[in-house]
Design a protein around this motif. Sequence first.
Motif, PDB file in Angstrom:
ATOM      1  N   ILE A  58      -1.096 -35.288  13.286  1.00  0.00           N
ATOM      2  CA  ILE A  58      -1.434 -34.317  14.346  1.00  0.00           C
ATOM      3  C   ILE A  58      -2.036 -35.015  15.559  1.00  0.00           C
ATOM      4  O   ILE A  58      -1.768 -34.638  16.707  1.00  0.00           O
ATOM      5  N   VAL A  61       0.134 -36.153  18.601  1.00  0.00           N
ATOM      6  CA  VAL A  61       0.693 -34.991  19.307  1.00  0.00           C
ATOM      7  C   VAL A  61      -0.389 -34.351  20.175  1.00  0.00           C
ATOM      8  O   VAL A  61      -0.175 -34.039  21.354  1.00  0.00           O
ATOM      9  N   GLY A  62      -1.565 -34.191  19.579  1.00  0.00           N
ATOM     10  CA  GLY A  62      -2.680 -33.611  20.341  1.00  0.00           C
ATOM     11  C   GLY A  62      -3.062 -34.485  21.526  1.00  0.00           C
ATOM     12  O   GLY A  62      -3.379 -33.973  22.601  1.00  0.00           O
ATOM     13  N   LEU A  65      -0.448 -33.919  24.266  1.00  0.00           N
ATOM     14  CA  LEU A  65      -0.571 -32.585  24.871  1.00  0.00           C
ATOM     15  C   LEU A  65      -1.874 -32.434  25.651  1.00  0.00           C
ATOM     16  O   LEU A  65      -1.945 -31.649  26.605  1.00  0.00           O
ATOM     17  N   ALA A  66      -2.901 -33.170  25.229  1.00  0.00           N
ATOM     18  CA  ALA A  66      -4.199 -33.039  25.904  1.00  0.00           C
ATOM     19  C   ALA A  66      -4.245 -33.779  27.232  1.00  0.00           C
ATOM     20  O   ALA A  66      -5.133 -33.523  28.047  1.00  0.00           O
ATOM     21  N   VAL A  69      -4.204 -31.561  30.229  1.00  0.00           N
ATOM     22  CA  VAL A  69      -5.480 -30.826  30.291  1.00  0.00           C
ATOM     23  C   VAL A  69      -6.557 -31.708  30.908  1.00  0.00           C
ATOM     24  O   VAL A  69      -7.349 -31.259  31.749  1.00  0.00           O
ATOM     25  N   ALA A 135     -11.759 -36.878  21.849  1.00  0.00           N
ATOM     26  CA  ALA A 135     -11.351 -35.763  20.985  1.00  0.00           C
ATOM     27  C   ALA A 135      -9.940 -35.337  21.380  1.00  0.00           C
ATOM     28  O   ALA A 135      -9.638 -35.177  22.562  1.00  0.00           O
ATOM     29  N   VAL A 136      -9.074 -35.149  20.379  1.00  0.00           N
ATOM     30  CA  VAL A 136      -7.699 -34.721  20.667  1.00  0.00           C
ATOM     31  C   VAL A 136      -7.427 -33.311  20.138  1.00  0.00           C
ATOM     32  O   VAL A 136      -6.508 -32.650  20.602  1.00  0.00           O
ATOM     33  N   ILE A 137      -8.203 -32.863  19.175  1.00  0.00           N
ATOM     34  CA  ILE A 137      -8.107 -31.486  18.675  1.00  0.00           C
ATOM     35  C   ILE A 137      -9.525 -30.954  18.550  1.00  0.00           C
ATOM     36  O   ILE A 137     -10.414 -31.648  18.066  1.00  0.00           O
ATOM     37  N   ASP A 138      -9.718 -29.707  18.989  1.00  0.00           N
ATOM     38  CA  ASP A 138     -11.050 -29.100  18.951  1.00  0.00           C
ATOM     39  C   ASP A 138     -10.917 -27.710  18.326  1.00  0.00           C
ATOM     40  O   ASP A 138     -10.489 -26.776  18.997  1.00  0.00           O
ATOM     41  N   ALA A 139     -11.252 -27.599  17.033  1.00  0.00           N
ATOM     42  CA  ALA A 139     -11.179 -26.299  16.347  1.00  0.00           C
ATOM     43  C   ALA A 139     -12.491 -25.567  16.574  1.00  0.00           C
ATOM     44  O   ALA A 139     -13.556 -26.098  16.269  1.00  0.00           O
ATOM     45  N   ARG A 147     -13.678 -31.480  15.036  1.00  0.00           N
ATOM     46  CA  ARG A 147     -12.937 -32.185  16.081  1.00  0.00           C
ATOM     47  C   ARG A 147     -12.209 -33.365  15.465  1.00  0.00           C
ATOM     48  O   ARG A 147     -12.758 -34.032  14.583  1.00  0.00           O
ATOM     49  N   ARG A 182     -12.047 -37.112  11.406  1.00  0.00           N
ATOM     50  CA  ARG A 182     -12.373 -35.689  11.551  1.00  0.00           C
ATOM     51  C   ARG A 182     -13.893 -35.569  11.580  1.00  0.00           C
ATOM     52  O   ARG A 182     -14.582 -36.075  10.701  1.00  0.00           O
ATOM     53  N   ILE A 268     -16.632 -32.079  26.167  1.00  0.00           N
ATOM     54  CA  ILE A 268     -16.283 -32.011  24.747  1.00  0.00           C
ATOM     55  C   ILE A 268     -15.234 -33.042  24.355  1.00  0.00           C
ATOM     56  O   ILE A 268     -14.951 -33.209  23.181  1.00  0.00           O
TER      57      ILE A 268
ATOM     58  N   LEU B  27      -1.375 -25.266  18.176  1.00  0.00           N
ATOM     59  CA  LEU B  27      -1.690 -26.644  18.558  1.00  0.00           C
ATOM     60  C   LEU B  27      -2.190 -26.695  20.004  1.00  0.00           C
ATOM     61  O   LEU B  27      -3.184 -27.372  20.305  1.00  0.00           O
ATOM     62  N   ALA B  30      -5.606 -25.459  20.365  1.00  0.00           N
ATOM     63  CA  ALA B  30      -6.627 -26.281  19.702  1.00  0.00           C
ATOM     64  C   ALA B  30      -6.952 -27.537  20.509  1.00  0.00           C
ATOM     65  O   ALA B  30      -7.750 -28.360  20.068  1.00  0.00           O
ATOM     66  N   LEU B  31      -6.343 -27.680  21.681  1.00  0.00           N
ATOM     67  CA  LEU B  31      -6.668 -28.853  22.513  1.00  0.00           C
ATOM     68  C   LEU B  31      -8.075 -28.696  23.081  1.00  0.00           C
ATOM     69  O   LEU B  31      -8.535 -27.567  23.289  1.00  0.00           O
ATOM     70  N   PRO B  32      -8.754 -29.820  23.309  1.00  0.00           N
ATOM     71  CA  PRO B  32     -10.118 -29.704  23.871  1.00  0.00           C
ATOM     72  C   PRO B  32     -10.054 -29.213  25.322  1.00  0.00           C
ATOM     73  O   PRO B  32      -9.639 -29.944  26.200  1.00  0.00           O
ATOM     74  N   MET B  33     -10.420 -27.959  25.507  1.00  0.00           N
ATOM     75  CA  MET B  33     -10.387 -27.351  26.844  1.00  0.00           C
ATOM     76  C   MET B  33     -11.733 -26.717  27.133  1.00  0.00           C
ATOM     77  O   MET B  33     -12.338 -26.119  26.237  1.00  0.00           O
ATOM     78  N   GLN B  34     -12.164 -26.839  28.366  1.00  0.00           N
ATOM     79  CA  GLN B  34     -13.454 -26.284  28.756  1.00  0.00           C
ATOM     80  C   GLN B  34     -13.416 -26.003  30.257  1.00  0.00           C
ATOM     81  O   GLN B  34     -12.984 -26.870  31.031  1.00  0.00           O
ATOM     82  N   ARG B  39     -15.321 -22.250  26.554  1.00  0.00           N
ATOM     83  CA  ARG B  39     -14.100 -22.714  25.896  1.00  0.00           C
ATOM     84  C   ARG B  39     -13.211 -21.507  25.587  1.00  0.00           C
ATOM     85  O   ARG B  39     -13.727 -20.422  25.284  1.00  0.00           O
ATOM     86  N   GLU B  42      -9.794 -18.737  20.189  1.00  0.00           N
ATOM     87  CA  GLU B  42      -8.841 -19.347  19.259  1.00  0.00           C
ATOM     88  C   GLU B  42      -8.113 -18.229  18.495  1.00  0.00           C
ATOM     89  O   GLU B  42      -8.500 -17.884  17.378  1.00  0.00           O
ATOM     90  N   TRP B  77      -7.021 -27.081  11.926  1.00  0.00           N
ATOM     91  CA  TRP B  77      -8.398 -26.713  12.282  1.00  0.00           C
ATOM     92  C   TRP B  77      -9.442 -27.387  11.393  1.00  0.00           C
ATOM     93  O   TRP B  77     -10.640 -27.232  11.626  1.00  0.00           O
TER      94      TRP B  77
END
Lengths: 323, 171
Positions: A58, A61-62, A65-66, A69, A135-139, A147, A182, A268, B27, B30-34, B39, B42, B77
């Motif tokens: 994952i 890919v993150g 895509l990030a 952003v 950080a590439v994924i932030d749940a 993260r 993680r 973040i 996906l 779930a990217l780090p966005m702010q 934020r 979800e 997640w």
Amino acid sequence: MSLRDGPLGDVRPPILWLAGVALALAAVAALALFLGDRREGARPRAYAASRNAADTAIAPVGDVLAAPVRWIDGAAQTVGDYFFAASENAGLKRRLAAALTWRDKALALGEENARLKALMGVTTDPPLPVVFARAVIDARGPFSNTRLIDAGSSRGIAEGNPALGEHGLIGRVVGVAPNVSRVLLLTDVESRTPVLIARTNGRAILTGDGGPTPQLAWLRTHDPLRDGDRVLTSGDGGVLPRGLPVGAAVKGDDGTWRVALDSDGSPIDFVQILLFKTFAQLTPPGALQPRDLPSTATEAPVAPTQPAPTPPTAKSPGGRLTP
Amino acid sequence: MTSTTAGRFNPILWLGAPMALCAAASLIFALPMQGFGLRPPEPVFALVPAFAWGMTRPSILPPFALLILGLFLDLLWGGPAGLWPLALLAAYAPVLYARVFLSAQGFWGLWAWYAAACAAALATGFVFTSLKAGVPPGLIGVGWQFVATVALFPFANRLIERYEDADTRFR
């Protein structure tokens, strides 16, 4: 002979019944997975290999895509800096004036601290190595706050390492693959962190609940807590080092004490991982070397030794005995 | 006639396309966005097909598709494995058995029942997370996720409309 030509060939179970069986099978499989799952990192190797493999897949890919952003965020930051330069300048001047006062106090305290340490022979903790990661994924849902970061065991990160944002602790590493890790955030519902209240030296367990302000559970302190009391890691249990900044105590709407995290206002997407393993890291290596101590094991009992003769004493002019 | 209409129904497309779209949307969210210190929410995109598949027709494939989709969410997640499959199946099961009743509902009525299915899924997640962690998750966070997920109903409605006439045996 095919199955359709047999005696049960005309038996057609209703599709709804078959769908129900499939539903039950899927539910049993999900329940078995849930009951068998362990993701909390206090136990070594708790993080399954399948999770590490998924994280490894994952993360790239993150990361890709990030990227847009991050570009948009950077552009917005530049535009914001341009338009709010005047107000930011005024704010920075205020903060600089306050910081200069603190600098004078810090210099005085630092000098006093150094003198006291020299007087008492105290050795200070060596600095811990730090790894910076993105950080590439932030749940951020109510049931899991984690993260995924783009650094792993190849850079020395291990399970249990504390993760910090720009301003304070954000969590700790619970899963490590060669190139990704993680991080379980302090706000996660399964997160438990031993903390201390700086003013009272009281102890508590910082307990996440999926919200932005984790709760102070099992609070033990002589003095009552006050709004704004600084909260630091206590180091109890040996998972985290003592004294990492966590946040400030606040009274929640539900009447419980909570912590407004220092890391709330910080970006973040960047995290720093402290490569802390055990408290032995914080001790000078020489102190842990075996020393020549008298042996306590003897092969044969020896006769009790005679008490050493008392050294002659002399009376001081004031009447007190001196050796 | 039946064979003709059934022939229009492609299970791979019916299951595979929504699964891929849900995975991609989850996906991205779930990217780090702010922005301005906030934020984005979800939402649980997988609840869209969970509702629509139950409404369209009974089949043995959707439960397993939801199992896979839920496991993907758990891995993405970082939650406990099995949590989201259980939550998605908790939303799918009542819809499957009430589909005849739900078919008679209009757009807004169906939206209300979709909200009820989302509530069932999040309630399941709440209960299982509370049992596992020993403390209940914050209700405010659950509420935000519920609102964000309920707002996705137009996508579920589109999926239902796309496939409700595809196989007339189950109309």
